[in-house]
Design a protein around this motif. Structure first.
Motif, short mmCIF file in Angstrom:
data_model
loop_
_atom_site.label_atom_id
_atom_site.label_comp_id
_atom_site.label_asym_id
_atom_site.label_seq_id
_atom_site.Cartn_x
_atom_site.Cartn_y
_atom_site.Cartn_z
N CYS A 147 0.56 8.48 0.61
CA CYS A 147 1.29 9.79 0.32
C CYS A 147 0.79 10.94 1.11
O CYS A 147 -0.32 10.98 1.82
N THR A 168 -0.58 4.40 -8.19
CA THR A 168 -0.87 5.41 -7.49
C THR A 168 -0.67 6.74 -8.40
O THR A 168 -1.48 7.68 -8.09
N VAL A 216 -3.17 5.63 -0.97
CA VAL A 216 -3.69 5.99 -2.31
C VAL A 216 -4.05 4.86 -3.22
O VAL A 216 -4.99 4.78 -3.84
N CYS A 217 -2.92 3.90 -3.01
CA CYS A 217 -3.30 2.65 -4.02
C CYS A 217 -2.42 1.55 -3.47
O CYS A 217 -1.73 1.55 -2.51
N GLN A 225 0.90 -1.05 0.00
CA GLN A 225 -0.09 -0.12 -0.01
C GLN A 225 1.14 1.22 0.12
O GLN A 225 1.86 1.25 0.87
#
Length: 586
Positions: free
Chosen positions: A94, A254, A103-104, A91
């Motif tokens: 940010c 991301t 974020v992603c 993961q």
């Protein structure tokens, strides 16, 4: 008298003085950052535009003035992938407008993902992969936690090239450390052996005259038989390598999310920084039948029968055609014409049928296409994945193409030639031999001529970045590339760019592999069969990308080798006179 002068001649409390100084500091802070001017500008603009959502308008205005998000940390977790195997999830966190947000994320399996180590099963190593996977997972999580997360802190996630360079440099350092430790262990082992072994000088040598005749006779008797080239040692996987691939993919996803664009567009911009006026889709390869070693019948040779549609056909048409083929195959198999074993579904999502001979499977496909009035041999062609590296019986030195039926590499050349002559719709053979059988690759290429192309998958010799790249077998015109767990996005793009014609195999990852295929510019995308949620998610993603590009008017036509713009047909993808230079490149 000014207020400042008044204060100098008046008695002012300490609190008032501190408050006055604080106000001056605040005013100077806002003035130095241009806050009053920006607030005045946005209020004036908003007054004239009179938006319904006032605070939404303000939020959008000030968000454009905020700092670029940077990576704050990367968290690694052990999870299970869609096959129930352990994998690593990362993961990416940010700092976005002064807040830390996840974020992603991305998930990637270990060395068993992609090209499986089962190809060297005769050595017994494939069955120790559970321990290798466990070591790989724990090492990857340690690398992420102790090294890679701190190293990437403060990086702009949209700077994929520099992120990948850091990952590659780190990986190279770990590899060199690992190599040094193995060399030390090897030297220690040799030293112990030399000390423990008795000196061989006292061993009597047998009389050479009697045995020489026997040995000469043996040599003479075996002179007509070619020695089988030994299998190359499998490329070792460095434990923890998946940390490199999964972080690179997570950072790319991301960046795409932060930029508000699809992943395939971000990958395209990494590959070609200039804006693209049109984009091309890879041709999907659909596995419609499997009659390999895991099927119920005697036939081992046809691991995959793959449908190669025309690039002029839309993805929705191709998927519909694949479903019709599979439904008609089931109907025909339920009749009495074919004595096939039970019908199953492979992990790749294709129908698995047991046959005795390859002609039965190919006759089935030919009959089904005729029943559906599909133009097999003109606008539709077949690729056969032989997966021959897994068929070699080293005890006999031959390929076990059918249970109990062994063929030498030279005999297999003749067998392929006969099948291609009988079934001209076959225009591609994938891994017809082991990569070590160089002479047979060359001979087969001359036998089949330009009517069929040879594709290397397991035989492509794609080594890790630190190894010397081995040449492709003779006659190979296309290569299947997989997104291995130790490859960064930049590595994948470079591997594809180095080949004239590439096919990307989807493997068992998520749908992001489809975006990687579109963004990296591969010619073909091997997605497997039309069964299972994971496979259909990938086909649906390709369908969605096609619709997006079509709506935007940038779904490009295919360029021929001489630069002419053509509406491509399969005859142009697989021309009758095929040369590497004449193949269509995207």
């Amino acid at each position: 008298m000014s207020y400042k002068a008044f204060l100098s001649h008046s008695k002012v409390s300490k609190e008032d003085q501190e408050f006055y100084d604080l106000k001056n500091k605040a005013a100077e802070y806002y003035r130095s950052n241009g806050v009053p001017q920006k607030i005045e500008n946005v209020l004036n603009e908003m007054f004239w535009q009179k938006p319904d959502d006032i605070y939404g308008y303000l939020a959008n205005y000030f968000s454009r003035l905020s700092y670029i998000p940077v990576i704050s940390k990367i968290i690694g977790k052990e999870v299970f992938d869609r096959r129930g195997l352990t994998a690593v999830q990362t993961q990416v966190y940010c700092i976005i407008r002064n807040e830390e947000k996840v974020v992603c994320s991305a998930v990637m399996s270990g060395p068993s993902d992609g090209l499986e180590a089962d190809g060297v099963a005769e050595s017994g190593e494939a069955f120790s992969n559970s321990n290798q996977q466990r070591l790989s997972i724990t090492t990857a999580l340690k690398w992420i936690r102790e090294h890679l997360s701190p190293m990437l802190q403060g990086f702009n996630p949209t700077d994929q090239t520099n992120v990948d360079k850091l990952l590659s440099d780190f990986f190279m350092a770990r590899y060199l450390e690992h190599k040094d430790s193995l060399n030390i262990e090897k030297e220690d082992g040799l030293r112990i052996e030399s000390v423990s072994e008795a000196p061989p000088q006292a061993t009597p040598t047998p009389a050479p005259t009697k045995d020489k005749k026997g040995s000469d006779k043996g040599k003479k008797g075996n002179s007509t038989e070619k020695l089988l080239p030994p299998a190359e040692a499998p490329v070792p996987h460095l434990p923890g390598a998946m940390a490199v691939g999964v972080i690179s993919l997570a950072v790319a996803k991301t960046a795409a999310r932060l930029l508000g664009e699809p992943l395939y567009r971000h990958i395209t911009s990494v590959r070609v920084p200039q804006a693209q006026s049109e984009m091309h889709l890879p041709v999907p390869m659909i596995t419609i039948l499997s009659c390999g070693k895991n099927s119920a019948g005697k036939l081992n040779l046809l691991e995959e029968v793959i449908l190669m549609p025309s690039s002029s056909q839309r993805v929705r048409e191709v998927i519909g055609m694949g479903f019709e083929l599979q439904c008609e195959m089931r109907r025909v198999l339920n009749g009495s014409a074919y004595k096939a074993g039970p019908i199953g579904v492979t992990e790749e999502g294709a129908l698995q049928v047991g046959f005795e001979r390859p002609e039965q499977a190919l006759d089935l496909v030919t009959e089904v296409c005729a029943n559906l009035a599909l133009p097999l041999g003109s606008d539709l062609h077949l690729a056969i994945n032989c997966a021959a590296d897994g068929l070699m019986d080293y005890s006999h030195g031959k390929y076990e193409v059918m249970s109990g039926c062994h063929k030498s590499p030279d005999e297999l050349v003749d067998m392929y030639g006969g099948l291609i002559n009988k079934y001209p719709a076959i225009t591609s053979l994938i891994d017809p031999f082991r990569k070590e059988d160089v002479d047979q690759w060359e001979r087969l290429a001359s036998v089949i001529g330009q009517s069929c192309c040879l594709i290397a998958d397991a035989a492509s010799n794609l080594c890790p970045r630190w190894s010397e790249v081995q040449p492709l077998p003779p006659g190979v015109t296309r290569v299947i590339i997989r997104h291995h767990s130790d490859m960064t996005i930049s590595d994948l793009i470079q591997s594809i760019a180095e080949q004239k014609e590439t096919m990307l195999a989807a493997g068992s990852g998520d749908v992001s592999i489809v975006d990687l295929a579109v963004g990296s510019g591969v010619s073909f995308l091997k997605l497997g069969g039309l069964r299972g949620g994971e496979r259909m998610d990938k086909y649906n993603r390709l369908l969605a990308i096609e619709e997006e590009l079509e709506q935007e008017g940038i779904l490009g036509t295919v360029l021929s080798h001489n630069g002419a713009r053509e509406k491509n047909s399969l005859c142009q993808i697989f021309p009758k006179h095929l040369t590497p230079e004449a193949t269509v490149t995207l």
